[in-house]
Write a protein that holds these residues in place. Structure first.
Motif, PDB file in Angstrom:
ATOM      1  N   LEU A  54      -6.775   4.478  -2.929  1.00 38.45           N
ATOM      2  CA  LEU A  54      -5.845   5.578  -2.674  1.00 38.45           C
ATOM      3  C   LEU A  54      -4.438   5.003  -2.723  1.00 38.45           C
ATOM      4  CD1 LEU A  54      -5.403   8.577  -1.734  1.00 38.45           C
ATOM      5  CD2 LEU A  54      -5.295   7.660   0.584  1.00 38.45           C
ATOM      6  N   GLU A  55      -3.623   5.474  -3.686  1.00 40.60           N
ATOM      7  CA  GLU A  55      -2.260   4.973  -3.871  1.00 40.60           C
ATOM      8  C   GLU A  55      -1.282   6.126  -3.656  1.00 40.60           C
ATOM      9  OE1 GLU A  55      -1.480   1.780  -4.462  1.00 40.60           O
ATOM     10  OE2 GLU A  55      -3.611   1.208  -4.462  1.00 40.60           O
ATOM     11  N   GLU A  56      -0.749   6.248  -2.441  1.00 38.44           N
ATOM     12  CA  GLU A  56       0.205   7.311  -2.102  1.00 38.44           C
ATOM     13  C   GLU A  56       1.333   6.726  -1.260  1.00 38.44           C
ATOM     14  OE1 GLU A  56       0.279  10.145  -3.344  1.00 38.44           O
ATOM     15  OE2 GLU A  56      -1.740  10.559  -4.070  1.00 38.44           O
ATOM     16  N   PRO A  57       2.206   5.909  -1.870  1.00 39.30           N
ATOM     17  CA  PRO A  57       3.231   5.192  -1.085  1.00 39.30           C
ATOM     18  C   PRO A  57       4.293   6.091  -0.474  1.00 39.30           C
ATOM     19  CG  PRO A  57       3.565   4.860  -3.433  1.00 39.30           C
ATOM     20  CD  PRO A  57       2.251   5.553  -3.299  1.00 39.30           C
ATOM     21  N   GLU A  58       4.393   7.362  -0.876  1.00 34.12           N
ATOM     22  CA  GLU A  58       5.400   8.271  -0.322  1.00 34.12           C
ATOM     23  C   GLU A  58       4.798   9.295   0.629  1.00 34.12           C
ATOM     24  OE1 GLU A  58       8.574   7.875  -0.686  1.00 34.12           O
ATOM     25  OE2 GLU A  58       8.301   6.179  -2.041  1.00 34.12           O
TER      26      GLU A  58
END
Length: 404
Positions: free
Chosen positions: A141-145
Motif C-alpha cells: 500500500l503506497e499512499e504517502p499523502e
C-alpha cells in the motif's frame, strides 16, 4: 464616501463652469473622474469549502460596475496569482492537504484599491480504512499523502508486507507472520506384523517378523517475508511478530514384528525321527526354529526451522513498537522403532513311554535390529530489524526490539 465624492465633484464642476479653474489643466478632469467613480459591486460563491485532497473548488463572481467600466478579475491562491482577465468563474485545483486562502480582486481600472473577496478552504488528508486480513500473496500500500487506519490484526502467512502512508492511526495493531508457530510433525511409522508360527511336524521354522515402516520427516518451518512500514507519524501501538515457523518433529519409526514360533516336531510314534524311521534311538522329531524378529523402522528426520524476514520501520514520530523477527527452531528427530523379538523354537515331537529322549527343541530366532533415530536439523536465522524514528536509528540482529 460616495456622497463626499459627489460633493467634491459638484464643487469642481462649479469652479470649472465659472472659469475660476481653467480647463487647460489636464489633471482636473481626471481627478474629477476619480472623485466621482464608484467601485464595482462584487459578490461571489465558492464551493466546496472543505474536502479531501485532491480538491476541485469552483468560484463564481457576480460583478458589475455602476459606471459601466470594463472589469478585470484576478484570481489568487494565498498571494500566488493564478490568472486574470474578464472571466467571472475560476476552477482551483488544490492537490495537497492544508488550508488555503482563495481570493478574487476586481478592478475597473480607476479605483485606487481593487475590490477583494476572500474564502478560506480546508483540504483534508483522505482516510483509508483497512480491514483485518490474511495475505495469500505479497501486499503493498503506497499512499504517502493519506491517513491509513490500521486494522487490529494482519497475518502475512510469510508473504512480504509494505505499508506507506502519511500517518497510521487506529487501535492497537498486531502483525503476525503465521497463525501456527510450528510446522506439521511427521506421522509415526506402522508396526511390523508378527511372523506366523511354523506348521507342526517336519521341523518347520516360524516366519520372520515384518519390519516396521519408517517414520516420516517433520515439515520444514516456513520463512517469513520482509515487513516494511513508512510514515511521518505512526500514531498506533504496533506489535510485529515476524517470526519464522519452527520445524516439525520427526515421527517415531514403526516397531519390528516378532518372529513366529517354530513348528512342533513330529512324534516318534509317527515313525519320523530325525531324517528317518522313528525309534527310541533316534528319538522324536525336532521342533522348528523360531522366526527372526523384524527390524524397527527409522525415525523421521527433524524439520529445520524457517528463516525470519527483516523488519524495517521509518517515521518521524512513533507511539510504541514491539518487534520480533526470530528464526524458527528445529524440530526434534523421531526415535527409531523397537526391534522385533525372535520367535521361540518349536517344541520337540511327542514321546512315548518307550522313547523318552528329550531336549530336541527348535532354536530361538534372532532378534531384529532396532530402528535408528532420525537426523537433526538446523535452527532458522533471525531477521534484521532496522528502525529509524526521527534522527535516531536502531538496528538489531538478535531478532527483538522495543521502542521507546
Amino acid at each position: 464616501m460616495n456622497r463626499f465624492r459627489n460633493l467634491l465633484g459638484g464643487v469642481f464642476a462649479f469652479l470649472m463652469a465659472s472659469g475660476i479653474i481653467g480647463t487647460v489643466t489636464g489633471w482636473i478632469p481626471n481627478f474629477i473622474n476619480w472623485i466621482t467613480n464608484e467601485e464595482p459591486n462584487v459578490s461571489w460563491t465558492v464551493s466546496p469549502v472543505q474536502g479531501d485532497a485532491p480538491l476541485k473548488v469552483i468560484a463564481d463572481t457576480n460583478a458589475s460596475d455602476p459606471d459601466g467600466d470594463t472589469l478585470k478579475i484576478s484570481w489568487y491562491i494565498d498571494d500566488d496569482l493564478q490568472t486574470e482577465g474578464s472571466n467571472t468563474s475560476h476552477e482551483f485545483n488544490l492537490k495537497t492537504p492544508g488550508q488555503y486562502r482563495l481570493r478574487a480582486l476586481v478592478t475597473d481600472g480607476r479605483v485606487i484599491k481593487a475590490v477583494e473577496r476572500i474564502q478560506l478552504v480546508t483540504v483534508n488528508r483522505p482516510v483509508i480504512p483497512l480491514e483485518s486480513m490474511e495475505l495469500d500473496r505479497p501486499y503493498s500500500l503506497e499512499e504517502p499523502e493519506k491517513l491509513v487506519k490500521l486494522p487490529t490484526k494482519i497475518i502475512t502467512n510469510g508473504y512480504s508486507l509494505s505499508l506507506t502512508a502519511y500517518q497510521f492511526s487506529g487501535a492497537a495493531t498486531t502483525i503476525r507472520a503465521f497463525k501456527e508457530e510450528k510446522a506439521l510433525n511427521g506421522k509415526n511409522g506402522g508396526n511390523g506384523r508378527p511372523g506366523t508360527n511354523g506348521q507342526n511336524g517336519g521341523q518347520n521354522p516360524g516366519e520372520r517378523g515384518k519390519n516396521g515402516s519408517n517414520g516420516t520427516n517433520g515439515a520444514i518451518g516456513k520463512n517469513s517475508g520482509l515487513i516494511s512500514i513508512k510514515a511521518e507519524v505512526i500514531n498506533v501501538p504496533l506489535t510485529i511478530t515476524n517470526n519464522a515457523q519452527h520445524g516439525g518433529n520427526g515421527s517415531i519409526g514403526g516397531n519390528g514384528g516378532d518372529g513366529g514360533k517354530g513348528g512342533k516336531g513330529k512324534s516318534s510314534k509317527d515313525g519320523i525321527g530325525i531324517g528317518g524311521v522313528g525309534n527310541c534311538e533316534r528319538g522324536p522329531g525336532r521342533g522348528g526354529n523360531g522366526g527372526v524378529g523384524g527390524d524397527g523402522g527409522k525415525g523421521g528426520d527433524a524439520g529445520a526451522g524457517g528463516n525470519a524476514g527483516g523488519v524495517t520501520i521509518e517515521a518521524s514520530e512513533a507511539k510504541r513498537l514491539e518487534i520480533e523477527a526470530l528464526g524458527g527452531k528445529a524440530g526434534q528427530p523421531g526415535a527409531g522403532g523397537t526391534k522385533g523379538k525372535g520367535g521361540n523354537g518349536g517344541d520337540e515331537g511327542n514321546v512315548t513311554k518307550y522313547c523318552r529322549t528329550k531336549d530336541r527343541y527348535g532354536a530361538r530366532g534372532a532378534d531384529g535390529t532396532a530402528g535408528i533415530k532420525g537426523a537433526t536439523a538446523n535452527n532458522g536465522v533471525n531477521g534484521q530489524i532496522s528502525v529509524r524514528i526521527g534522527s535516531k536509528t536502531y538496528k538489531r540482529e538478535n531478532g527483538s526490539l522495543s521502542y521507546p
